[in-house]
Design an enzyme around this catalytic site. Structure first.
Site, short mmCIF file in Angstrom:
data_model
loop_
_atom_site.label_atom_id
_atom_site.label_comp_id
_atom_site.label_asym_id
_atom_site.label_seq_id
_atom_site.Cartn_x
_atom_site.Cartn_y
_atom_site.Cartn_z
N ASP A 11 -6.44 -0.52 -0.40
CA ASP A 11 -6.06 -1.26 -1.60
C ASP A 11 -5.09 -2.35 -1.16
O ASP A 11 -3.99 -2.07 -0.68
CB ASP A 11 -5.39 -0.32 -2.61
CG ASP A 11 -5.32 -0.94 -4.00
OD1 ASP A 11 -5.66 -2.12 -4.15
OD2 ASP A 11 -4.91 -0.23 -4.94
N ASP A 105 -10.50 -6.38 -3.93
CA ASP A 105 -9.37 -6.01 -3.06
C ASP A 105 -9.27 -4.51 -2.82
O ASP A 105 -8.23 -4.04 -2.36
CB ASP A 105 -8.06 -6.51 -3.68
CG ASP A 105 -7.77 -5.84 -5.02
OD1 ASP A 105 -8.73 -5.45 -5.71
OD2 ASP A 105 -6.60 -5.72 -5.38
N GLU A 106 -10.35 -3.77 -3.06
CA GLU A 106 -10.27 -2.31 -2.98
C GLU A 106 -11.62 -1.75 -2.56
O GLU A 106 -12.66 -2.20 -3.04
CB GLU A 106 -9.87 -1.76 -4.35
CG GLU A 106 -9.64 -0.28 -4.42
CD GLU A 106 -9.27 0.17 -5.83
OE1 GLU A 106 -9.02 1.38 -5.99
OE2 GLU A 106 -9.25 -0.67 -6.76
#
Length: 446
Positions: A11, A105-106
């Site tokens: 993350d 983003d993860e």
């Protein structure tokens, strides 16, 4: 579940805000808030400096301004975020063929499937190396969780924030989860949490103490069994490389309520076009058109129409959305509109009935050409440029910069690069022809 902590969850830390700070040296170490800047805008991401003031994602922007009035408030630059996301996902792809992105983003990674790690020691080494590679390639930081299941890996990455790494060793799952709130477990949202709270269940330990039968009684058969298994640290969900999209949709929130029916129809038509554009970029089609309307009192209506076959025709989607709108009363005011397409497929099925109807129409006689007239065409007016805070700009003398603010016919620009010291501020007329929109620069020079 894996016998070793080889499921990795990455993350990125405060991703949108972190990209802005990396791109704008003058904002490093200062509160930065990214999101919609209108009266009804919401916070997309807040930097850690802004979070100290109580600002968080999904908060109304007006509330964020009250809590942190001196922050930099910027509009999102999705092209910049997409570029960095591709770099990060490429690094994850080097670790394993099983990478499951959850957002830009993860992501989850199955390290064992890629032969990258087989035990706690090698998994930790891979995680530390990944964090170093992300910093080297993007200049940003990410938090890593490692565990034997997806749920625990995600819990671990949350514990690692910001810029850390946490490994959950086999046999420690129950001890780790016990004191955490019930909202920690996947599938427990506000409504389920409230139902459990009324029964005196607020932590994972409370769930275990209540027992599986009580969970089934409170939440139903399937949900109750699933929540109890998670509370015991059991999660058998595999990392899936391809996440199949179930729908494609777009929506807009308006600064002031729309009451004019014609304006509402025009907005629905515009959203339908954007939805089809996104649908085609994904190489998909769909058979169910969905209209979403949030009214002045926050009540939300959803209407849908299923077509005879999947389509990516903008006219078909637009007409279906307009038919759905006819059944919705918008006279009191509309604050949000959305158009979506579900029932996705990889092909389109032409509307044969419409095609035959068009072929059976008698051809209209060609119109007589009108005599040519000399008409002096007026030049089309120049579109009004909106200099929104955070946008990239370029000036032939001063080079690349970004909009710091605008108003009363003026625009203030700070000229700096990701690899420069904090730059100088200059002010221009809003219609200065030498000031143009620019492209995002790489955060780390090649």
């Amino acid at each position: 579940m894996k016998a070793a902590p080889t499921i990795l969850h990455l993350d990125m830390d405060a991703f949108f805000a972190a990209v802005e700070q990396a791109a704008k040296p003058s904002l490093r170490g200062k509160p930065v808030i990214v999101g919609g800047l209108g009266g009804r805008g919401v916070v997309s991401t807040a930097s850690y400096e802004a979070r100290k003031f109580g600002v968080h994602s999904a908060m109304p922007m007006a509330q964020a301004r009250r809590l942190c009035p001196n922050a930099a408030y910027l509009v999102p630059r999705f092209s910049a975020y997409h570029r960095v996301s591709k770099q990060v996902m490429a690094l994850l792809g080097e670790l394993s063929p099983l990478v499951e992105p959850l957002s830009s983003d993860e992501a989850f990674v199955d390290l064992e499937a890629g032969g990258s790690a087989s035990d706690a020691r090698t998994a930790r080494e891979v995680g530390e190396r990944l964090r170093a590679d992300i910093r080297r390639v993007t200049g940003l930081t990410g938090s890593v969780g490692l565990a034997g299941s997806k749920m625990l890996a995600k819990v671990a990455s949350e514990m690692a924030k910001p810029d850390g790494l946490v490994v959950v060793l086999p046999g420690t799952e129950r001890e780790l989860l016990g004191p955490m709130t019930v909202r920690t477990l996947p599938g427990i949202g506000p409504a389920t949490a409230e139902a459990l709270r009324r029964a005196g269940i607020t932590t994972v330990d409370h769930i275990v103490e209540a027992g599986e039968d009580e969970l089934v009684r409170l939440l139903g058969d399937s949900h109750g069994h699933g929540v109890y298994a998670m509370s015991m640290g059991r999660d058998d969900r595999p990392v899936v490389a391809e996440r199949e999209a179930k729908s494609v949709s777009v929506e807009d929130t308006f600064d002031t309520d729309l009451t004019d029916r014609l304006r509402v129809r025009l907005e629905v038509a515009r959203l339908a076009d954007r939805c089809v554009e996104r649908l085609r970029k994904a190489g998909r089609s769909g058979r169910t058109v969905v209209l979403k309307v949030r009214r002045y009192d926050f009540s939300t209506l959803t209407r849908s129409e299923t077509l005879r076959g999947p389509t990516d025709d903008p006219v078909v989607v637009k007409e279906a959305a307009e038919r759905l709108l006819e059944g919705v009363d918008t006279t009191a005011g509309v604050r949000l509109l959305g158009v979506g397409v579900s029932g996705l497929a990889d092909f389109t099925q032409e509307d044969l009935f419409a095609q035959f109807a068009a072929e059976e129409q008698p051809a209209e006689p060609a119109a007589e050409p009108e005599p040519e007239r000399a008409v002096a065409e007026e030049p089309a007016p120049e579109p009004v440029r909106r200099w929104l805070p955070g946008l990239d700009v370029h000036h032939p003398e001063y080079g690349p910069g970004w909009v710091q603010g605008s108003g009363v016919g003026r625009v203030t620009v700070r000229f700096e690069r990701p690899d420069s010291p904090p730059g100088r501020i200059r002010t221009f007329a809003a219609d200065d022809p030498e000031l143009t929109l620019g492209e995002p620069l790489p955060l780390v020079p090649d």
